[in-house]
Design a protein around this motif. Structure first.
Motif, PDB file in Angstrom:
ATOM      1  N   THR A 184       0.773  -1.227   0.000  1.00 54.05           N
ATOM      2  CA  THR A 184       0.000   0.000   0.000  1.00 54.05           C
ATOM      3  C   THR A 184       0.815   1.295   0.000  1.00 54.05           C
ATOM      4  N   LYS A 185       1.904   1.305   0.770  1.00 53.30           N
ATOM      5  CA  LYS A 185       2.596   2.586   0.915  1.00 53.30           C
ATOM      6  C   LYS A 185       3.749   2.763  -0.067  1.00 53.30           C
ATOM      7  N   ASP A 186       3.948   1.780  -0.921  1.00 51.76           N
ATOM      8  CA  ASP A 186       5.105   1.841  -1.795  1.00 51.76           C
ATOM      9  C   ASP A 186       4.772   2.558  -3.102  1.00 51.76           C
ATOM     10  N   ALA A 187       5.780   3.288  -3.610  1.00 51.06           N
ATOM     11  CA  ALA A 187       5.606   3.902  -4.923  1.00 51.06           C
ATOM     12  C   ALA A 187       5.663   2.787  -5.964  1.00 51.06           C
ATOM     13  N   PRO A 188       4.945   2.975  -7.092  1.00 45.95           N
ATOM     14  CA  PRO A 188       4.890   1.901  -8.096  1.00 45.95           C
ATOM     15  C   PRO A 188       6.267   1.416  -8.552  1.00 45.95           C
ATOM     16  N   ASP A 189       7.230   2.352  -8.654  1.00 45.77           N
ATOM     17  CA  ASP A 189       8.539   1.913  -9.173  1.00 45.77           C
ATOM     18  C   ASP A 189       9.380   1.170  -8.130  1.00 45.77           C
ATOM     19  N   GLU A 190       8.863   1.119  -6.880  1.00 46.32           N
ATOM     20  CA  GLU A 190       9.589   0.344  -5.866  1.00 46.32           C
ATOM     21  C   GLU A 190       9.137  -1.110  -5.835  1.00 46.32           C
ATOM     22  N   LEU A 191       8.027  -1.378  -6.543  1.00 51.27           N
ATOM     23  CA  LEU A 191       7.442  -2.712  -6.460  1.00 51.27           C
ATOM     24  C   LEU A 191       8.058  -3.668  -7.461  1.00 51.27           C
ATOM     25  N   GLU A 192       8.285  -4.888  -7.015  1.00 52.73           N
ATOM     26  CA  GLU A 192       8.787  -5.912  -7.914  1.00 52.73           C
ATOM     27  C   GLU A 192       7.859  -7.113  -7.843  1.00 52.73           C
ATOM     28  N   GLU A 193       7.855  -7.885  -8.907  1.00 55.11           N
ATOM     29  CA  GLU A 193       7.018  -9.071  -8.951  1.00 55.11           C
ATOM     30  C   GLU A 193       7.390 -10.022  -7.810  1.00 55.11           C
TER      31      GLU A 193
ATOM     32  N   LYS B 264      18.752 -25.221   5.264  1.00 56.42           N
ATOM     33  CA  LYS B 264      20.008 -24.543   4.927  1.00 56.42           C
ATOM     34  C   LYS B 264      19.999 -23.130   5.506  1.00 56.42           C
ATOM     35  N   LYS B 265      21.139 -22.753   6.076  1.00 59.25           N
ATOM     36  CA  LYS B 265      21.234 -21.406   6.655  1.00 59.25           C
ATOM     37  C   LYS B 265      21.145 -20.349   5.567  1.00 59.25           C
ATOM     38  N   VAL B 266      20.344 -19.328   5.811  1.00 61.07           N
ATOM     39  CA  VAL B 266      20.305 -18.227   4.850  1.00 61.07           C
ATOM     40  C   VAL B 266      20.506 -16.907   5.596  1.00 61.07           C
ATOM     41  N   GLU B 267      20.980 -15.912   4.873  1.00 50.46           N
ATOM     42  CA  GLU B 267      21.242 -14.608   5.488  1.00 50.46           C
ATOM     43  C   GLU B 267      20.093 -13.643   5.269  1.00 50.46           C
ATOM     44  N   ALA B 268      19.331 -13.866   4.187  1.00 47.77           N
ATOM     45  CA  ALA B 268      18.259 -12.919   3.855  1.00 47.77           C
ATOM     46  C   ALA B 268      17.095 -13.663   3.218  1.00 47.77           C
ATOM     47  N   ALA B 269      15.888 -13.127   3.387  1.00 53.18           N
ATOM     48  CA  ALA B 269      14.698 -13.731   2.781  1.00 53.18           C
ATOM     49  C   ALA B 269      13.860 -12.637   2.131  1.00 53.18           C
ATOM     50  N   ALA B 270      13.606 -12.793   0.834  1.00 55.65           N
ATOM     51  CA  ALA B 270      12.869 -11.814   0.032  1.00 55.65           C
ATOM     52  C   ALA B 270      11.363 -12.095   0.097  1.00 55.65           C
ATOM     53  N   PRO B 271      10.521 -11.223  -0.487  1.00 54.42           N
ATOM     54  CA  PRO B 271       9.073 -11.459  -0.441  1.00 54.42           C
ATOM     55  C   PRO B 271       8.654 -12.818  -1.006  1.00 54.42           C
ATOM     56  N   SER B 272       7.608 -13.400  -0.418  1.00 55.13           N
ATOM     57  CA  SER B 272       7.069 -14.723  -0.764  1.00 55.13           C
ATOM     58  C   SER B 272       8.045 -15.860  -0.443  1.00 55.13           C
TER      59      SER B 272
ATOM     60  N   GLU C  66      -1.346  -9.765 -10.576  1.00 52.26           N
ATOM     61  CA  GLU C  66      -0.206  -8.836 -10.567  1.00 52.26           C
ATOM     62  C   GLU C  66       0.393  -8.699  -9.180  1.00 52.26           C
ATOM     63  N   LEU C  67       0.853  -9.824  -8.651  1.00 52.62           N
ATOM     64  CA  LEU C  67       1.398  -9.824  -7.292  1.00 52.62           C
ATOM     65  C   LEU C  67       2.736  -9.110  -7.250  1.00 52.62           C
ATOM     66  N   LYS C  68       2.797  -8.117  -6.379  1.00 51.14           N
ATOM     67  CA  LYS C  68       4.029  -7.333  -6.297  1.00 51.14           C
ATOM     68  C   LYS C  68       4.349  -7.004  -4.859  1.00 51.14           C
ATOM     69  N   ALA C  69       5.599  -6.741  -4.570  1.00 50.99           N
ATOM     70  CA  ALA C  69       5.991  -6.273  -3.247  1.00 50.99           C
ATOM     71  C   ALA C  69       7.278  -5.481  -3.379  1.00 50.99           C
ATOM     72  N   ASN C  70       7.513  -4.612  -2.417  1.00 52.66           N
ATOM     73  CA  ASN C  70       8.765  -3.860  -2.375  1.00 52.66           C
ATOM     74  C   ASN C  70       9.782  -4.659  -1.552  1.00 52.66           C
ATOM     75  N   PRO C  71      10.847  -5.146  -2.197  1.00 52.10           N
ATOM     76  CA  PRO C  71      11.811  -5.956  -1.450  1.00 52.10           C
ATOM     77  C   PRO C  71      12.804  -5.106  -0.651  1.00 52.10           C
ATOM     78  N   ASN C  72      12.827  -3.798  -0.944  1.00 49.30           N
ATOM     79  CA  ASN C  72      13.863  -2.957  -0.333  1.00 49.30           C
ATOM     80  C   ASN C  72      13.346  -2.139   0.827  1.00 49.30           C
ATOM     81  N   LYS C  73      12.787  -2.821   1.815  1.00 50.22           N
ATOM     82  CA  LYS C  73      12.378  -2.117   3.034  1.00 50.22           C
ATOM     83  C   LYS C  73      12.379  -3.135   4.166  1.00 50.22           C
TER      84      LYS C  73
END
Ligand code: GDP
Length: 472
Positions: A61-70, A297-305, A238-245
């Protein structure tokens, strides 16, 4: 106290108005939304409620369209017992999970990722059944993007199939029908499609809008096609999320592990979760000490979905709780503490869900627009008759919705559906099961019993006309 200072009146005035309304409150007591509205009205104030930060920011909701990724779709599998939900999940897991170097035995963590033949990711929640789905939704979680409804082609559309369809529809989640067991000689997929058509669910190859796929969870026939159809549905959404927050998402399950402490499986829905982040889920917070994927497996980061197992929370949150990353531990602790306090106070007082007696009070403050009802009865005829008559009670101000009706005992799943949709349950010549009764008490769901249809209709009619005496 807060309300008094917002309205610039003395606390005593507020307390005495509360008393005149039959509410005995202390100076620090939290009031629910309706109470605030009524009290403010006494002082000629209008109240406007804003959504909490969390409700707003869960997805994009609060993300600008260009911040969203599939992002990949998150899928739940539902259907009648023995129609092949577990087999389907197992087949997909065995054949589609990219096994890591580690040797790759998937762990049961409540969710997993698959990679389709065409190189797309899909996340599955691997607690089959609509109970888990509805329990989560009852807690406000919106985690499923697409529901696969499994129906065995050597059987019929069964009561739990109908329930699953109902739950998906109430949640507004698109469905794909997986017509299973087509390897069996007595399989008759067309009969299933016909039964669906009779329920107003016309499948695509019959000219309707619902995707369906004939599959065998045993041989794997049609499963690639099923996954492609999931992707197609996802594309439409059109599932999207901002991964950079800062990450936000939902708790899938949590437990206490003797060696490792509290272990929570969470589904990241937006942002990226990293080791070292401060997270808060429900009333529990902590710093992420380590994260593991579904292969362990150990991971350092987890992205959307992406589902991950997280170590470091100070307790076990509940499935369906929203988790969120905060910038400082102090912030997370303060929110955790205030939630604990709110919960303690609320469990003492408020009615979580609608009751017939409550309707009068809600009508009085104009916050009552629709009454959701679940009907269970001993025979189809009386359920139909009751449902038809109740539907006719709808009027401009209040609409009556029958969100589910069926023959048989009132089950836990009925109570969960009622909780998720703020409904009351009417039992006509039937009683709840012991577990359903317990759950109804816990969730504060009203179950009314009738043995005369006329009585049921009259009571509901009185309630929506504001004629039942409200109980404060
Ligand atoms: P669930 O209760 O919906 O999870 O159903 P299960 O996955 O446990 O399946 C119930 C039974 O049907 C099991 O004995 C499975 O082996 C069998 N089964 C599931 N899918 C298929 C299928 O596609 N073909 C055949 N022949 N049997 C199946």
């Amino acid at each position: 106290n807060d309300l008094a200072s917002l309205m610039d009146v003395s606390v005593n005035e507020v307390i005495s108005v509360c008393m005149s309304l039959g509410m005995f409150v202390s100076i620090n007591q939290r009031l629910d939304a309706e109470a605030i509205t009524i009290i403010a009205d006494e002082f000629n104030y209008d109240v406007e409620f804003t959504k909490s930060d969390e409700e707003e920011s869960i997805i994009e909701t609060k993300d600008a369209p260009d911040e969203l990724e599939e992002r990949a779709p998150i899928v739940t599998i539902m259907g009648h017992v023995d129609h092949g939900k577990t087999s389907l999940l197992d087949y997909i897991r065995r054949s589609k999970v990219t096994h890591g170097e580690a040797g790759g035995i998937t762990q049961h963590i409540g969710a997993y990722d698959v990679m389709t033949n065409t190189g797309h990711k899909i996340a599955f929640l691997d607690t089959p059944g609509h109970e888990a789905f509805t329990a989560m939704r009852a807690r406000g979680a919106k985690i499923t993007d697409v529901a696969i409804i499994v129906i065995a082609a050597d059987d019929n559309v069964m009561p739990q199939t109908k329930e699953a369809i109902n739950h998906a529809q109430v949640a507004g989640v698109p469905m794909i029908f997986a017509i299973n067991k087509v390897d069996k000689p007595n399989a008759n997929p067309n009969k299933i499609k016909e039964e669906l058509a009779n329920m107003n669910l016309l499948v695509e190859d019959w000219g309707g809008k619902y995707q369906s796929q004939e599959i065998s969870a045993k041989t794997g026939l049609g499963i690639d096609e099923l996954l492609e159809k999931v992707l197609l549905e996802a594309e439409i959404l059109e599932l999207k999320a901002n991964p950079n927050k800062n990450a936000i998402g939902t708790v899938v399950e949590a437990s206490l592990d003797k060696g490792r402490g509290y272990v929570s499986t969470i589904m990241v829905q937006a942002g990226t979760l990293r080791v070292g982040d401060v997270i808060l889920a429900g009333q529990h917070y902590g710093r992420v000490k380590a994260m593991f994927d579904h292969l362990g497996k150990k991971v350092e980061a987890a992205a959307p979905s992406t589902p991950v197992q997280v170590l470091g929370l100070g307790g076990a949150p509940q499935a369906g709780d929203i988790f969120k990353v905060y910038d400082t531990e102090r912030e997370a602790r303060e929110i955790a503490n205030s939630r604990e306090q709110i919960q303690r106070e609320q469990s003492l007082r408020t009615k979580k869900h609608i009751t017939l007696d409550e309707i009068g009070r809600r009508l009085a403050i104009g916050s009552f627009k629709e009454l959701n009802i679940i009907i269970k009865g001993d025979v189809d005829g009386s359920v139909e008759a009751l449902s038809d008559s109740l539907l006719k009670l709808s009027k401009d101000e209040v609409s009556v919705n029958i969100i589910h009706q069926g023959v048989g005992q009132i089950s836990e799943s009925d109570v969960l559906l009622a909780s998720a949709s703020d409904a009351i349950i009417l039992g006509f010549q039937v009683r709840p099961s012991a577990n359903a009764k317990r759950l109804a008490e816990q969730e504060e769901i009203e179950i009314r019993h009738y043995s005369v249809i006329y009585d049921a209709i009259n009571q509901i009619k009185d309630a929506i006309e504001g004629m039942l005496e409200p109980e404060f």
